[in-house]
Scaffold this motif. Structure first.
Motif, PDB file in Angstrom:
ATOM      1  N   TYR A   1      36.928  59.916  72.178  1.00 15.46           N
ATOM      2  CA  TYR A   1      36.711  58.750  73.049  1.00 15.46           C
ATOM      3  C   TYR A   1      38.043  58.160  73.498  1.00 15.46           C
ATOM      4  O   TYR A   1      38.166  57.672  74.633  1.00 15.46           O
ATOM      5  N   ALA A   2      39.038  58.220  72.625  1.00 14.67           N
ATOM      6  CA  ALA A   2      40.380  57.769  73.015  1.00 14.67           C
ATOM      7  C   ALA A   2      40.890  58.595  74.200  1.00 14.67           C
ATOM      8  O   ALA A   2      41.517  58.063  75.121  1.00 14.67           O
ATOM      9  N   PHE A   3      40.623  59.890  74.172  1.00 13.44           N
ATOM     10  CA  PHE A   3      41.021  60.764  75.278  1.00 13.44           C
ATOM     11  C   PHE A   3      40.311  60.358  76.567  1.00 13.44           C
ATOM     12  O   PHE A   3      40.911  60.342  77.648  1.00 13.44           O
ATOM     13  N   HIS A   4      39.033  60.023  76.454  1.00 14.25           N
ATOM     14  CA  HIS A   4      38.266  59.551  77.614  1.00 14.25           C
ATOM     15  C   HIS A   4      38.880  58.269  78.187  1.00 14.25           C
ATOM     16  O   HIS A   4      39.069  58.150  79.415  1.00 14.25           O
ATOM     17  N   LEU A   5      39.190  57.309  77.315  1.00  9.46           N
ATOM     18  CA  LEU A   5      39.803  56.057  77.784  1.00  9.46           C
ATOM     19  C   LEU A   5      41.148  56.323  78.448  1.00  9.46           C
ATOM     20  O   LEU A   5      41.478  55.725  79.483  1.00  9.46           O
ATOM     21  N   LEU A   6      41.937  57.206  77.862  1.00 10.74           N
ATOM     22  CA  LEU A   6      43.252  57.523  78.412  1.00 10.74           C
ATOM     23  C   LEU A   6      43.133  58.075  79.826  1.00 10.74           C
ATOM     24  O   LEU A   6      43.904  57.684  80.717  1.00 10.74           O
ATOM     25  N   LEU A   7      42.201  58.964  80.045  1.00 12.62           N
ATOM     26  CA  LEU A   7      42.018  59.527  81.390  1.00 12.62           C
ATOM     27  C   LEU A   7      41.624  58.434  82.385  1.00 12.62           C
ATOM     28  O   LEU A   7      42.104  58.433  83.532  1.00 12.62           O
ATOM     29  N   ILE A   8      40.769  57.527  81.966  1.00  7.81           N
ATOM     30  CA  ILE A   8      40.383  56.418  82.854  1.00  7.81           C
ATOM     31  C   ILE A   8      41.595  55.570  83.187  1.00  7.81           C
ATOM     32  O   ILE A   8      41.822  55.193  84.356  1.00  7.81           O
ATOM     33  N   TRP A   9      42.407  55.261  82.179  1.00  9.28           N
ATOM     34  CA  TRP A   9      43.592  54.433  82.410  1.00  9.28           C
ATOM     35  C   TRP A   9      44.609  55.124  83.306  1.00  9.28           C
ATOM     36  O   TRP A   9      45.418  54.455  83.963  1.00  9.28           O
ATOM     37  N   LEU A  10      44.575  56.450  83.323  1.00  8.70           N
ATOM     38  CA  LEU A  10      45.472  57.199  84.206  1.00  8.70           C
ATOM     39  C   LEU A  10      44.833  57.466  85.567  1.00  8.70           C
ATOM     40  O   LEU A  10      45.393  58.215  86.376  1.00  8.70           O
ATOM     41  N   GLY A  11      43.686  56.850  85.812  1.00  6.79           N
ATOM     42  CA  GLY A  11      43.064  56.928  87.135  1.00  6.79           C
ATOM     43  C   GLY A  11      42.112  58.078  87.335  1.00  6.79           C
ATOM     44  O   GLY A  11      41.758  58.401  88.479  1.00  6.79           O
ATOM     45  N   THR A  12      41.674  58.729  86.240  1.00  7.22           N
ATOM     46  CA  THR A  12      40.767  59.870  86.360  1.00  7.22           C
ATOM     47  C   THR A  12      39.620  59.711  85.368  1.00  7.22           C
ATOM     48  O   THR A  12      39.854  59.585  84.172  1.00  7.22           O
ATOM     49  N   ASP A  13      38.403  59.719  85.877  1.00  6.66           N
ATOM     50  CA  ASP A  13      37.229  59.597  85.014  1.00  6.66           C
ATOM     51  C   ASP A  13      36.359  60.829  85.191  1.00  6.66           C
ATOM     52  O   ASP A  13      35.699  60.998  86.216  1.00  6.66           O
TER      53      ASP A  13
END
Length: 334
Positions: A239-251
């Motif tokens: 889930y941390a990886f998922h949040l990181l991708l969102i914060w980098l502009g990719t979901d």
């Protein structure tokens, strides 16, 4: 000391020194190869794009990633404690967590020396020998394999599209976990190996004793709760990886992010490299690219998640390791 004994001692010392140097050189080579690969990708993508993506992360977001990783370590540390107590070792939860986290300091050494260090600490503090505690390392690793395979299969079922070779990798992980925890099967394998080699009878006897000790961990309730704890821990990092991708502009969706993270960890482990170095990073970047994530996002995302998971664990382990060594040394003297 006789000349023969002196020669044997000298030979063992030289062999151990050579082995340590080989381990160090292997780890150094892996780190150099990994660094070279990441630098090549960064140069191909452009330093400015990578930097632009990284500056999007604030201190608070990094803390969230580290806390989710910490949740993984604590969950798996609690699982380790359940295994320890089920083996009849009278260790406290504080002891188990100290041993488990302290072992992370040696996560990237070949042969997973960290787990052997945990055995030594247990022996010094509780008096339980390696033959009694060796099954702990086996069932702990097997529980991880099953938990990650279940996460991978579950996340793929909830996501759109699949991952090539995901089913074989998950199946291989479960098969390996089942294989290494079957006492009868392992005893038969050890006996057959001894008959072929015809040497080292004491070593093979210890292996048979360890294999028989695995039978104590086959209780359905223990398997359920320990796999559940492992799944919760690894899901936290996914889930941390998922949040990181969102914060980098990719979901790409939570399920897909969890599947990519878990598959990459399993694939990295299958390479046999310490800590999955190289294999996990390559798989993660490749799978993100397949999902249409540009390199200027996939490269920093991979670097950050590995820094906040693997290298964070090693950092915590390095802090706990000397404390665990000091307490274990006092236990051996008492």
């Amino acid at each position: 000391m006789s000349d023969a004994n002196f020669s044997r001692t000298a030979l063992r010392t030289v062999t151990a020194t050579v082995y340590r140097w080989r381990r160090s050189l292997l780890l150094a080579a892996l780190l150099v190869a990994l660094g070279w690969g990441l630098v090549t990708l960064v140069r191909t993508t452009g330093w400015h794009e990578i930097a632009r993506q990284l500056v999007q992360l604030g201190p608070g977001q990094i803390v969230v990633l580290l806390l989710l990783s910490l949740a993984n370590y604590l969950s798996r540390g609690l699982r380790w404690h359940l295994f320890v107590r089920h083996a009849g070792v009278p260790a406290t939860l504080a002891q188990s967590l100290r041993h488990f986290i302290g072992g992370f300091a040696l996560s990237v050494t070949p042969g997973r020396v960290g787990e052997l260090v945990r055995m030594r600490w247990l022996q010094r503090e509780t008096g339980f020998g390696l033959a009694q505690t060796a099954p702990l390392a086996v069932v702990d690793r097997a529980s991880d394999l099953v938990a990650m395979a279940l996460i991978l299969l579950g996340s793929l079922a909830l996501s759109t599209g699949g991952i090539a070779f995901a089913m074989p990798v998950a199946g291989l992980a479960v098969a390996a976990a089942v294989l290494v925890t079957r006492p009868t099967l392992l005893c038969a394998g050890v006996t057959a190996s001894y008959r072929v080699s015809g040497c080292l009878p004491r070593a093979f006897a210890r292996l048979r004793q360890t294999a028989r000790g695995l039978g104590a961990f086959n209780a359905p309730s223990l398997i359920f709760f320990t796999v559940l704890l492992g799944a919760c821990g690894w899901a936290a990092e996914g889930y941390a990886f998922h949040l990181l991708l969102i914060w980098l502009g990719t979901d790409i969706g939570a399920a897909k992010a969890l599947a990519i993270f878990t598959f990459s960890m399993l694939a990295g482990g299958l390479t046999g490299a310490p800590g999955g170095l190289g294999g996990a990073e390559a798989a993660m970047i490749a799978l993100l690219t397949v999902e249409g994530v540009p390199l200027e996002v996939s490269v920093p995302a991979t670097a950050v998640i590995r820094a906040t998971t693997l290298w964070f664990a090693i950092g915590l382990g390095a802090l706990v390791f000397p404390v665990a060594e000091r307490i274990a040394a006092k236990g051996a003297q008492s």
